[in-house]
Design an enzyme around this catalytic site. Structure first.
Site, short mmCIF file in Angstrom:
data_model
loop_
_atom_site.label_atom_id
_atom_site.label_comp_id
_atom_site.label_asym_id
_atom_site.label_seq_id
_atom_site.Cartn_x
_atom_site.Cartn_y
_atom_site.Cartn_z
N SER A 1 3.80 -11.22 3.05
CA SER A 1 2.52 -11.59 3.63
C SER A 1 2.62 -11.42 5.14
O SER A 1 3.72 -11.32 5.67
CB SER A 1 2.18 -13.05 3.31
N THR B 1 -2.70 -17.99 1.94
CA THR B 1 -1.59 -18.87 1.53
C THR B 1 -2.05 -20.31 1.39
O THR B 1 -1.72 -20.99 0.42
CB THR B 1 -0.43 -18.78 2.54
N CYS C 1 0.39 5.43 -3.47
CA CYS C 1 1.60 4.64 -3.72
C CYS C 1 2.49 4.65 -2.47
O CYS C 1 2.86 5.71 -1.99
CB CYS C 1 2.37 5.19 -4.91
N CYS D 1 9.66 1.39 -7.48
CA CYS D 1 8.48 0.53 -7.46
C CYS D 1 8.68 -0.74 -6.64
O CYS D 1 9.66 -1.46 -6.81
CB CYS D 1 8.09 0.17 -8.89
N CYS E 1 3.72 -3.44 -5.90
CA CYS E 1 2.54 -3.69 -5.07
C CYS E 1 1.25 -3.69 -5.88
O CYS E 1 0.27 -4.27 -5.47
CB CYS E 1 2.46 -2.67 -3.93
#
Length: 634
Positions: A147, A428, A579, A603, A606
């Site tokens: 974040s 959050t 991506c 990967c 996401c």
């Protein structure tokens, strides 16, 4: 631990099958040998085993009991788990283990851990004992958490008022708050609408690790490295828990030497805190028609790409906050950048790109690389080094897109439901508060005879709802471009103050917003200089992402023909650009025909592919627990 392992090495031989080693012989062997290893831990194991009935099946002994028994005697969870694995490897009857809890929580992020902590707090307040389990697919708590993050402590103040005294990793207050509009070479100051006074620049992955410790102190059982694969239902179609992934399954579906069945974690209530675009949450939203139940619109998303840098001391300004609009994105693409000064000469820098962009040639990763060459940004980064890289999608639908969050047997909390406050660029605090409200509803359901639906009532009566209502028109205001969006959002913020009589609607779902390639011109991105801008493999290395190669693919095509026949021909292969981890690339086959290759090991979890694929042909499913990124400062 090495002494205990040596017990088993005495038994192993090349021609002996461990799966044939019966429970009774396992018990007998351990009884005969555990006490000879000489370590205190082995003597505890021996003592524990001696107390079991002769017909005990150690493979069925619940993990939680092992952990409780030995952690009370000072041994770490990691050590106990390793020993449990060894015991089970020598136990015969490969029956799926089932463990029962009062509440099972999926996801050890801000929402899930807030729910767990609040549940245990209420147990202490009311003198009630409820068992609470948290399952986390990351290798450790915080490993999958990414974040910005300028943190608003409102929810934490309510949950743990002593967080300062308890040394939470929150120590850098916001000292300045700038908002700029960028052109290619210049920056124009705008009035800052964010009001970050009293907020802090933090690493969210570090905060949730601290929260995990606080939860365990209260008696919450947390199991990192276990991925929730499927939902368990009873005969009335009520959710009664989840099943974790089988471990040790090869790519072809065969069982490897380290095969272990997944575990059924059964809960009287199940809370889903998987984060944005949670795979189980999305299935239950569809199964129980939770959007339709409250006439909610589809969710809208953005992709956030972030790096943490270490910069020169004389350029570092702890607590300084900068947000930008404009360049490098065009006026039709919603998004912007952030740059936050953390502690220890570190800064967070990132670009957020709304996934309803139209141009299939747009590459969010490359747009981020361009951003770092803007004069304002470049001057700060020069001479610095990248510490970590990552990416994650975020919800931007706001109030209009929140589904009914209660399903039979549980509830959806945090970003799985979508409580991000778009104009604040914060989610959050709302995720944490939603977890706390769900925990209170769960406690009242289990102990007070109420129904989980009180969670929905509590949400609508909380400051979460008040925030989202005031913020509801900001994101859809940009549906027609940057200038109309700025005009309408300024009107909402400075004149109407969120009290507009109208509620704007979102446009097309993100996957439908992509134009065919013939409507646009390919974008030529500059070459990376390896000082400020980097290629994807270099960035991936900094994310610490890792997956076991020999496992079933967790990225699946519903129709294997669509990539070549539709995506490549009509949209110029957009999955190779949206991506941020180069999971999807087209390479020529033996006939020189372009074929899609999926590099699932890259990967970052996401979820952009699950959202943006034009035909919704890519299904993101859960890989083996412990795989994926390994964030530590994100």
């Amino acid at each position: 631990m090495p002494h205990f392992r040596s017990i088993f090495s005495k038994f192993k031989s090349p021609n002996k099958s461990l799966s044939a080693f019966t429970s009774s012989s396992s018990l007998h062997y351990l009884r005969a040998n555990a006490s000879t290893s000489g370590s205190h831990f082995s003597s505890l194991i021996s003592d524990f085993i001696q107390k079991q009935p002769n017909n005990a099946n150690l493979s069925k002994f619940p993990s939680g009991n092992w952990l409780k028994y030995f952690s009370l005697r000072g041994y770490s969870r990691g050590t106990v788990r390793s020993c449990v694995d060894l015991v089970r490897r020598f136990s015969s009857e490969a029956e799926r283990e089932s463990i029962e809890y009062d509440v099972v929580i999926i996801g050890a992020g801000p929402a899930g851990l807030s729910a767990a902590i609040r549940l245990k707090q209420m147990c202490r307040e009311k003198g009630v004992d409820l068992s609470v389990c948290v399952v986390e697919k990351g290798a450790e708590v915080g490993a999958h958490i990414l974040s910005g993050n300028v943190f608003e402590p409102r929810a934490l103040d309510e949950l743990i008022p002593t967080w300062k005294e308890d040394e939470a990793p929150i120590s850098v207050p916001v000292t300045s708050d700038k908002f700029q509009f960028l052109t290619k070479n210049r920056a124009f100051s705008l009035p800052s609408p964010f009001n970050n006074e009293g907020n802090f620049v933090i690493s969210l992955s570090q905060l949730v690790r601290w929260m995990g410790m606080k939860a365990e102190e209260l008696g919450v059982e947390i199991y990192p490295g276990f991925a929730a694969k499927e939902v368990l239902y009873d005969t009335t179609d009520t959710v009664v828990g989840i099943r974790t992934n089988d471990m040790g399954v090869a790519k072809d579906g065969s069982k490897k030497d380290n095969f272990q069945l997944g575990v059924d974690l059964r809960g009287r209530i199940t809370l889903l805190a998987e984060g944005c675009r949670g795979s189980i949450s999305e299935k239950l939203i569809k199964k129980y028609s939770l959007r339709e139940k409250v006439n909610a619109q589809h969710q809208t998303y953005a992709l956030g790409i972030k790096e943490v840098w270490e910069i020169d001391e004389d350029k570092h300004d702890p607590g300084a906050v900068l947000h930008t609009l404009g360049w490098p994105l065009n006026h039709k693409t919603y998004g912007g950048s952030f740059l936050y000064h953390m502690k220890d000469r570190q800064i967070s820098i990132g670009l957020v790109v709304a996934l309803n962009y139209q141009n299939p040639f747009l590459n969010p990763y490359e747009e981020f690389q361009k951003l770092k060459h803007h004069p304002v940004i470049k001057e700060l980064l020069e001479g610095g080094t990248v510490v970590q890289y990552g990416a994650r999608t975020l919800n931007e639908g706001g109030l209009q897109s929140v589904p009914y969050p209660v399903f039979p047997g549980g509830a959806i909390i945090g970003c799985s439901a979508g409580f991000l406050n778009v104009p604040k660029i914060k989610g959050t605090h709302t995720a944490m508060k939603s977890g706390m409200l769900a925990a209170e509803a769960a406690f009242d359901t289990l102990h007070g005879g109420l129904k989980m639906d009180v969670y929905w009532d509590s949400l609508r009566g909380s400051w979460i709802w008040e925030e989202l209502y005031r913020a509801r028109n900001y994101r859809p205001a940009f549906e027609h471009g940057l200038i109309p969006g700025l005009t309408l959002s300024a009107l909402e913020h400075y004149v109407l103050k969120g009290r507009s009589p109208l509620t704007l609607k979102h446009g097309k779902p993100d996957h439908q917003a992509t134009d065919v390639a013939s409507s646009h011109t390919p974008i030529e991105y500059p070459k990376h200089d390896n000082l400020l801008s980097f290629d994807v493999p270099t960035s991936l290395h900094r994310s610490n992402t890792n997956h076991e190669h020999d496992q079933p693919a967790h990225l699946r095509l519903r129709d294997p023909k669509i990539p070549e026949e539709v995506n490549l021909k009509e949209y110029a292969a957009p999955e190779s650009r949206y991506c941020p981890a180069r999971v999807y690339e087209y390479i020529p086959d033996e006939n020189n025909q372009m074929k899609l290759q999926i590099n699932a090991q890259n990967c970052l979890h996401c979820k952009a592919c699950d959202i943006k694929d034009p035909k919704q042909n890519i299904e993101w499913s859960i890989p083996e627990g412990g795989g994926g990124p390994g964030y530590s400062v994100m």
